[in-house]
Scaffold this motif. Structure first.
Motif, PDB file in Angstrom:
ATOM      1  N   UNK A 161       0.924  -0.990  -0.039  1.00  0.00           N
ATOM      2  CA  UNK A 161      -0.043  -0.134   0.114  1.00  0.00           C
ATOM      3  C   UNK A 161       0.960   1.160  -0.017  1.00  0.00           C
ATOM      4  N   UNK A 162       1.811   1.244   0.821  1.00  0.00           N
ATOM      5  CA  UNK A 162       2.769   2.447   1.192  1.00  0.00           C
ATOM      6  C   UNK A 162       3.570   2.605  -0.228  1.00  0.00           C
ATOM      7  N   UNK A 163       3.873   1.750  -0.850  1.00  0.00           N
ATOM      8  CA  UNK A 163       4.682   1.715  -2.274  1.00  0.00           C
ATOM      9  C   UNK A 163       3.737   2.217  -3.261  1.00  0.00           C
TER      10      UNK A 163
ATOM     11  N   UNK B 258       1.355  11.430  -0.781  1.00  0.00           N
ATOM     12  CA  UNK B 258       2.019  11.339   0.593  1.00  0.00           C
ATOM     13  C   UNK B 258       1.629   9.976   1.232  1.00  0.00           C
ATOM     14  N   UNK B 259       2.396   9.229   1.774  1.00  0.00           N
ATOM     15  CA  UNK B 259       2.197   8.079   2.589  1.00  0.00           C
ATOM     16  C   UNK B 259       2.670   8.192   3.830  1.00  0.00           C
ATOM     17  N   UNK B 260       1.904   8.054   4.907  1.00  0.00           N
ATOM     18  CA  UNK B 260       2.286   8.090   6.042  1.00  0.00           C
ATOM     19  C   UNK B 260       1.969   6.648   7.003  1.00  0.00           C
ATOM     20  N   UNK B 261       2.763   5.696   7.367  1.00  0.00           N
ATOM     21  CA  UNK B 261       2.665   4.607   8.057  1.00  0.00           C
ATOM     22  C   UNK B 261       2.119   4.722   9.585  1.00  0.00           C
ATOM     23  N   UNK B 262       0.771   5.158   9.583  1.00  0.00           N
ATOM     24  CA  UNK B 262       0.222   5.442  10.880  1.00  0.00           C
ATOM     25  C   UNK B 262      -0.022   4.386  11.758  1.00  0.00           C
ATOM     26  N   UNK B 263      -0.083   3.416  11.257  1.00  0.00           N
ATOM     27  CA  UNK B 263      -0.386   2.015  12.088  1.00  0.00           C
ATOM     28  C   UNK B 263       0.160   0.800  11.365  1.00  0.00           C
ATOM     29  N   UNK B 264       1.177   0.866  11.004  1.00  0.00           N
ATOM     30  CA  UNK B 264       1.888  -0.190   9.950  1.00  0.00           C
ATOM     31  C   UNK B 264       1.648  -1.772  10.740  1.00  0.00           C
ATOM     32  N   UNK B 265       1.966  -1.892  12.000  1.00  0.00           N
ATOM     33  CA  UNK B 265       1.895  -3.186  12.623  1.00  0.00           C
ATOM     34  C   UNK B 265       0.306  -3.768  12.412  1.00  0.00           C
ATOM     35  N   UNK B 266      -0.552  -2.805  12.425  1.00  0.00           N
ATOM     36  CA  UNK B 266      -1.937  -3.390  12.198  1.00  0.00           C
ATOM     37  C   UNK B 266      -2.391  -3.148  10.903  1.00  0.00           C
ATOM     38  N   UNK B 267      -1.561  -2.717   9.980  1.00  0.00           N
ATOM     39  CA  UNK B 267      -1.797  -2.343   8.655  1.00  0.00           C
ATOM     40  C   UNK B 267      -2.218  -1.544   8.151  1.00  0.00           C
ATOM     41  N   UNK B 268      -2.215  -0.207   8.689  1.00  0.00           N
ATOM     42  CA  UNK B 268      -2.683   0.961   8.425  1.00  0.00           C
ATOM     43  C   UNK B 268      -1.681   1.966   7.743  1.00  0.00           C
ATOM     44  N   UNK B 269      -1.962   2.408   6.795  1.00  0.00           N
ATOM     45  CA  UNK B 269      -1.204   3.485   5.923  1.00  0.00           C
ATOM     46  C   UNK B 269      -2.188   4.384   5.746  1.00  0.00           C
ATOM     47  N   UNK B 270      -1.835   5.910   5.872  1.00  0.00           N
ATOM     48  CA  UNK B 270      -2.535   6.854   5.670  1.00  0.00           C
ATOM     49  C   UNK B 270      -2.181   7.757   4.400  1.00  0.00           C
TER      50      UNK B 270
END
Length: 404
Positions: A61-63, A71-83
């Protein structure tokens, strides 16, 4: 087939850019809108946030977002969330998940590409709704669309299981009922909340207070609060709360959640302070509760304009307004009086004390404790006379001449 129509957020260029970025990496259908935006669109409610679920893994997703120039912000990457941020608008994108373990507060998750598995871990059926980029709605539980239409808040699957995964879902049940429910609360869900209410002791104070304040901000939280009281959930969260009569009366008078919260307590500054600190309410809310209780003994709907200004000077306009609203809730027929007092509390700016220690010294009194005593007597008289703008030197001189 249900299709979302007339939704500007769905066709906005910012939204289309994010969906296009995800589908360029994962193919058509790899991303769907989920939860609140779909629910609110079906119910004709405002859309606040746009959340997206995807079969892409978080790093994919981030890629994909960065590859599209967003713009991609890894706001909760451990739980699978990217903003993703597109045209200054945030989109929270989360990989489909299933719960591996839960402890009543947190969950360990594993990523999946199964939309039904993702839906099964959500709280309520009307929140387990998805829509693709064209607005076609997907309803894995088979009941979410109907629940949204009817205003039903029903847990996904077994309510007890959902609650034991995260006890905050008890408060969410009542909060969502306050905002979106119609008729009576779901009986099975209500029974589960009653039986498992003690599990909320596992939750952090911040999570509880945040849900409670959101509930109180609903247009009419009275049915939800009544159900919370009957089931014992309110006593579990806020044991200081008394009868709901004053709360019921204040809801039509004020949409302010702090004012509504205030009426759940007796007029007791220390009890309010203790509850606010225990539940970690924001400092501003805590201070308002305490200040309203401090002002309450001098506030009545029979106050003259001068007495109201005196109360505002001593306690602040906000505290006086809050205390007036509390009184008004107890005497709802006195609209004219309450309106007059609230106008003064909101519009009048207290003047500064017009004399000080230097003025006392100029009249021949040596600095010391007597100066403070004289200024206090002067201030009391100045307030009692409704803050006269002139004659300060004469008044002060007369006080000095009478001392001793």
């Amino acid at each position: 087939m249900t299709v979302l129509t007339g939704q500007d957020w769905l066709t906005a260029s910012a939204t289309r850019s994010v969906i296009a970025a995800l589908e360029a990496a994962g193919g058509p259908g790899c991303a769907r809108f989920v939860g609140g935006c779909v629910r609110n669109a079906l119910m004709g409610k405002p859309i606040d946030d746009i959340d997206i679920a995807t079969t892409l893994k978080p790093e994919e997703t981030e890629k994909a977002i960065r590859a599209a120039g967003l713009k991609a912000v890894p706001t909760g990457i451990a739980h699978g969330t990217v903003t993703a941020v597109s045209e200054r608008t945030p989109f929270e994108i989360t990989t489909l998940r299933r719960d591996v373990t839960t402890d009543g507060r947190n969950a360990t998750v594993a990523f999946t590409d199964d939309w039904a598995e993702d839906a099964a871990r959500r709280d309520f059926r009307l929140n387990a709704l998805y829509a693709d980029g064209e607005g076609q709605v997907f309803d894995p539980t088979g009941k979410g669309v109907d629940d949204a239409a009817a205003g039903r808040i029903v847990f996904v699957g077994d309510p007890r299981t959902r609650i034991q995964e995260d006890y905050l879902r008890i408060l969410r049940f009542f909060r969502f009922f306050a905002w979106y429910g119609r008729g009576e609360p779901d009986a099975v869900g209500l029974e589960a909340c009653r039986d498992l209410a003690s599990g909320m002791t596992r939750l952090s104070a911040e999570r509880v207070s945040k849900e409670l304040m959101k509930l109180l901000a609903a247009e009419d939280p009275r049915p939800a609060m009544s159900a919370m009281a009957v089931t014992g959930v309110l006593a579990q969260v806020l044991p200081e709360a008394g009868a709901l009569d004053l709360f019921e009366a204040v809801v039509p008078l004020s949409a302010d959640p702090v004012v509504r919260l205030m009426t759940l307590f007796a007029v007791d500054a220390e009890a309010m302070r203790g509850a606010a600190e225990r539940l970690r309410f924001p400092n501003a809310a805590r201070d308002r509760l305490v200040a309203s209780a401090m002002a309450a003994p001098v506030v009545s709907l029979d106050m003259t304009d001068a007495q109201t200004r005196a109360a505002v000077y001593r306690h602040g306009g906000r505290a006086v307004a809050d205390a007036v609203l509390r009184r008004f809730a107890g005497e709802p027929s006195r609209t004219a009086e309450a309106t007059r007092l609230l106008a003064i509390a909101g519009d009048w700016t207290p003047p500064r004390l017009p004399v000080g220690g230097k003025d006392v010294a100029r009249l021949g009194l040596m600095p010391g404790p007597e100066t403070g005593r004289l200024l206090k007597v002067f201030e009391d008289g100045w307030i009692a006379d409704d803050f006269p703008a002139e004659g300060h030197a004469e008044r002060l001189a007369a006080l000095i001449s009478r001392r001793g």
